[in-house]
Structures are given as C-alpha cells and as structure tokens.
Design a protein around this motif. Structure first.
Motif, PDB file in Angstrom:
ATOM      1  N   ASP A  34      -3.934   8.266  -0.619  1.00 46.27           N
ATOM      2  CA  ASP A  34      -3.463   7.423  -0.017  1.00 46.27           C
ATOM      3  C   ASP A  34      -3.473   6.305  -1.025  1.00 46.27           C
ATOM      4  O   ASP A  34      -4.449   5.982  -1.744  1.00 46.27           O
ATOM      5  CB  ASP A  34      -4.405   6.684   0.951  1.00 46.27           C
ATOM      6  CG  ASP A  34      -4.215   7.556   2.307  1.00 46.27           C
ATOM      7  OD1 ASP A  34      -3.321   8.183   2.548  1.00 46.27           O
ATOM      8  OD2 ASP A  34      -5.250   7.393   3.260  1.00 46.27           O
ATOM      9  N   ARG A  37      -4.583  -0.884  -1.394  1.00 46.05           N
ATOM     10  CA  ARG A  37      -5.207  -2.342  -1.964  1.00 46.05           C
ATOM     11  C   ARG A  37      -6.684  -2.314  -1.315  1.00 46.05           C
ATOM     12  O   ARG A  37      -6.744  -2.302  -0.082  1.00 46.05           O
ATOM     13  CB  ARG A  37      -4.485  -3.534  -1.494  1.00 46.05           C
ATOM     14  CG  ARG A  37      -3.221  -3.393  -2.323  1.00 46.05           C
ATOM     15  CD  ARG A  37      -2.686  -4.959  -2.215  1.00 46.05           C
ATOM     16  NE  ARG A  37      -3.334  -5.980  -1.934  1.00 46.05           N
ATOM     17  CZ  ARG A  37      -3.322  -6.748  -0.869  1.00 46.05           C
ATOM     18  NH1 ARG A  37      -1.879  -6.793  -0.111  1.00 46.05           N
ATOM     19  NH2 ARG A  37      -4.042  -7.733  -0.617  1.00 46.05           N
ATOM     20  N   ASP A  71      -2.774  -0.629   3.761  1.00 48.61           N
ATOM     21  CA  ASP A  71      -1.373  -0.333   3.051  1.00 48.61           C
ATOM     22  C   ASP A  71      -0.806  -1.491   2.499  1.00 48.61           C
ATOM     23  O   ASP A  71      -0.588  -2.600   3.039  1.00 48.61           O
ATOM     24  CB  ASP A  71      -0.791   0.400   4.329  1.00 48.61           C
ATOM     25  CG  ASP A  71       0.364   1.045   3.642  1.00 48.61           C
ATOM     26  OD1 ASP A  71       1.497   0.455   3.415  1.00 48.61           O
ATOM     27  OD2 ASP A  71       0.311   2.356   3.533  1.00 48.61           O
ATOM     28  N   PRO A  72      -0.409  -1.238   0.992  1.00 46.14           N
ATOM     29  CA  PRO A  72       0.354  -2.337   0.186  1.00 46.14           C
ATOM     30  C   PRO A  72       1.871  -2.779   1.004  1.00 46.14           C
ATOM     31  O   PRO A  72       1.960  -3.763   0.807  1.00 46.14           O
ATOM     32  CB  PRO A  72       0.568  -1.909  -1.271  1.00 46.14           C
ATOM     33  CG  PRO A  72      -0.340  -0.460  -1.195  1.00 46.14           C
ATOM     34  CD  PRO A  72      -0.551   0.078   0.367  1.00 46.14           C
ATOM     35  N   GLU A  73       2.344  -1.792   1.712  1.00 41.88           N
ATOM     36  CA  GLU A  73       3.600  -2.017   2.372  1.00 41.88           C
ATOM     37  C   GLU A  73       3.350  -2.836   3.556  1.00 41.88           C
ATOM     38  O   GLU A  73       4.082  -3.895   4.013  1.00 41.88           O
ATOM     39  CB  GLU A  73       4.548  -1.014   2.333  1.00 41.88           C
ATOM     40  CG  GLU A  73       5.257  -0.681   1.078  1.00 41.88           C
ATOM     41  CD  GLU A  73       4.321   0.135   0.011  1.00 41.88           C
ATOM     42  OE1 GLU A  73       3.511   0.902   0.505  1.00 41.88           O
ATOM     43  OE2 GLU A  73       4.349  -0.249  -1.112  1.00 41.88           O
ATOM     44  N   SER A  74       2.802  -2.063   4.479  1.00 43.08           N
ATOM     45  CA  SER A  74       2.754  -2.685   5.743  1.00 43.08           C
ATOM     46  C   SER A  74       1.395  -3.266   6.152  1.00 43.08           C
ATOM     47  O   SER A  74       1.538  -4.142   7.093  1.00 43.08           O
ATOM     48  CB  SER A  74       2.455  -1.243   6.712  1.00 43.08           C
ATOM     49  OG  SER A  74       1.498  -0.599   6.824  1.00 43.08           O
ATOM     50  N   ARG A 114      -4.704  -2.267  -6.610  1.00 45.64           N
ATOM     51  CA  ARG A 114      -4.185  -0.968  -5.853  1.00 45.64           C
ATOM     52  C   ARG A 114      -5.095   0.156  -6.559  1.00 45.64           C
ATOM     53  O   ARG A 114      -5.552   0.151  -7.632  1.00 45.64           O
ATOM     54  CB  ARG A 114      -2.573  -0.568  -6.312  1.00 45.64           C
ATOM     55  CG  ARG A 114      -1.891  -1.693  -5.679  1.00 45.64           C
ATOM     56  CD  ARG A 114      -0.579  -1.472  -5.800  1.00 45.64           C
ATOM     57  NE  ARG A 114       0.166  -2.821  -5.738  1.00 45.64           N
ATOM     58  CZ  ARG A 114       1.104  -2.621  -4.492  1.00 45.64           C
ATOM     59  NH1 ARG A 114       1.277  -1.631  -4.088  1.00 45.64           N
ATOM     60  NH2 ARG A 114       1.893  -3.817  -4.242  1.00 45.64           N
ATOM     61  N   PRO A 141       1.202  -0.568  -9.499  1.00 47.37           N
ATOM     62  CA  PRO A 141       2.150  -0.618  -8.431  1.00 47.37           C
ATOM     63  C   PRO A 141       3.269   0.398  -8.294  1.00 47.37           C
ATOM     64  O   PRO A 141       4.007   0.614  -9.451  1.00 47.37           O
ATOM     65  CB  PRO A 141       2.561  -2.093  -8.436  1.00 47.37           C
ATOM     66  CG  PRO A 141       1.598  -2.751  -9.171  1.00 47.37           C
ATOM     67  CD  PRO A 141       0.839  -1.779 -10.312  1.00 47.37           C
ATOM     68  N   GLY A 142       3.668   0.931  -7.403  1.00 44.22           N
ATOM     69  CA  GLY A 142       4.842   1.941  -7.279  1.00 44.22           C
ATOM     70  C   GLY A 142       4.517   3.405  -7.683  1.00 44.22           C
ATOM     71  O   GLY A 142       5.174   4.097  -7.382  1.00 44.22           O
ATOM     72  N   THR A 144       3.173   6.989  -6.985  1.00 42.48           N
ATOM     73  CA  THR A 144       3.349   7.959  -5.918  1.00 42.48           C
ATOM     74  C   THR A 144       2.491   9.321  -6.132  1.00 42.48           C
ATOM     75  O   THR A 144       2.960   9.976  -7.354  1.00 42.48           O
ATOM     76  CB  THR A 144       4.853   8.474  -5.601  1.00 42.48           C
ATOM     77  OG1 THR A 144       5.643   7.238  -5.354  1.00 42.48           O
ATOM     78  CG2 THR A 144       4.852   9.232  -4.436  1.00 42.48           C
TER      79      THR A 144
END
Length: 179
Positions: A34, A37, A71-74, A114, A141-142, A144
């Motif tokens: 995963d 943050r 989660d950084p996005e949600s 992160r 960041p970014g 994967t």
C-alpha cells in the motif's frame, strides 16, 4: 446430456470448494503493498486476545506498535499493527518491529509523508483484526509498487500445478494404453 451437465457442475463446485480456501489463505499470507500517507504512530498495551489491556497479571500483556495512515487519493483511513513474526508462520522472519516503528514515525513527521507499507493480513473491524506491517519505506508521489515476490510465487505455483497436471495426464495415458 442432463447427467453430463450435472457432472460438470459438480466438478466445478468441488474445484471452487478447494480453490476458495486456498485463495483466501494466499491472499491473507502473501505480502500486500500500500502506498499511503503516514499520519502518526502509537504504542498500545494489549492482552493476549489483542484487546486494550488493564490486566495486572505479569506476562498477560504486550506492547503493540501501531501505524496510522491514510490513502493519498481517497483519504480512507488505514491502520497497521507492527509486530514481530519471529520464527513463526507466516515466515517473514521479522524481528525489527521497533525499527519499522521508528522509520514510520520519522516519515510521519516529514512534509511529504508518503510511504510504501508492505503488509500481510486483513483489516476486519468487527473482529479488531489489523494487517501486520512488515516494512515501511519512503516513496515519491506517484510511485506504483510492482509485487515481484507475488509474481514469482504465482509463476512457480503455476509451474508446479502444470507439472502435476502433465504428470497425471501422462500416467492416465500410460494406464489406458496398458489396459
């Protein structure tokens, strides 16, 4: 025709009954990755059942490191326990939970906090189960993750299953030819 359909359906059901527990076992024990943050870390005293401890009996409680993340996005909350696996199953041979906890705390204090959390296990709130963080690494960041271990594991597993399938088919052909 109807009997053939029933036989095929029975074979598929038996295969599912065998594969679902195996899939759940592998999903629980293989590493998950995963990118989160890290917001904070904590140390909790829990009893042998994993509940918050107010027990005064010596040896009945233990300290558990906890990593709080999102989660950084949600923005969904993620909580990880950080416990040593020692020599037990699953065989992660993790003896450095204090180091992982310190690394997570250091990442939480950074402006860009992160991290890649490698873990195993499931989060089941009703049972108070948390995934166990095996390692924490700072990432950009970014980022994967590519699950190389899982890819190699499933490739080897597919090879072993294919070899067994081929061996059984060869044995059946030989047996049929000798009859």
């Amino acid at each position: 025709m109807k009997d053939m359909f029933r036989g095929t359906l029975l074979k598929v059901l038996l295969l599912l009954i065998l594969l679902l527990p195996l899939g759940a076992f592998l999903h629980y024990n293989l590493p998950g990755y995963d990118v989160v943050r890290i917001t904070s870390t904590d140390i909790r005293r829990v009893d042998r059942d994993g509940n918050a401890a107010n027990n005064e009996v010596p040896g009945a409680t233990r300290d558990v490191y906890v990593i709080f993340a999102e989660d950084p996005e949600s923005g969904a909350a993620r909580v990880y326990y950080n416990e040593d696996t020692g020599w037990g199953f699953p065989w992660y041979f993790k003896f450095d939970s204090a180091n992982v906890h310190q690394r997570a705390g250091a990442i939480a204090r950074e402006p860009d906090n992160r991290a890649l959390v490698t873990h195993y296990g499931w989060r089941i709130p009703m049972l108070s189960w948390f995934p166990n963080a095996v390692s924490v690494q700072r990432v950009e960041p970014g980022y994967t993750p590519i699950p190389w271990f899982n890819i190699v594991f499933f490739a080897l597993l597919a090879g072993v299953i294919g070899w067994i399938w081929w061996s059984v088919a060869r044995w059946r052909r030989r047996r049929a030819a000798s009859l």
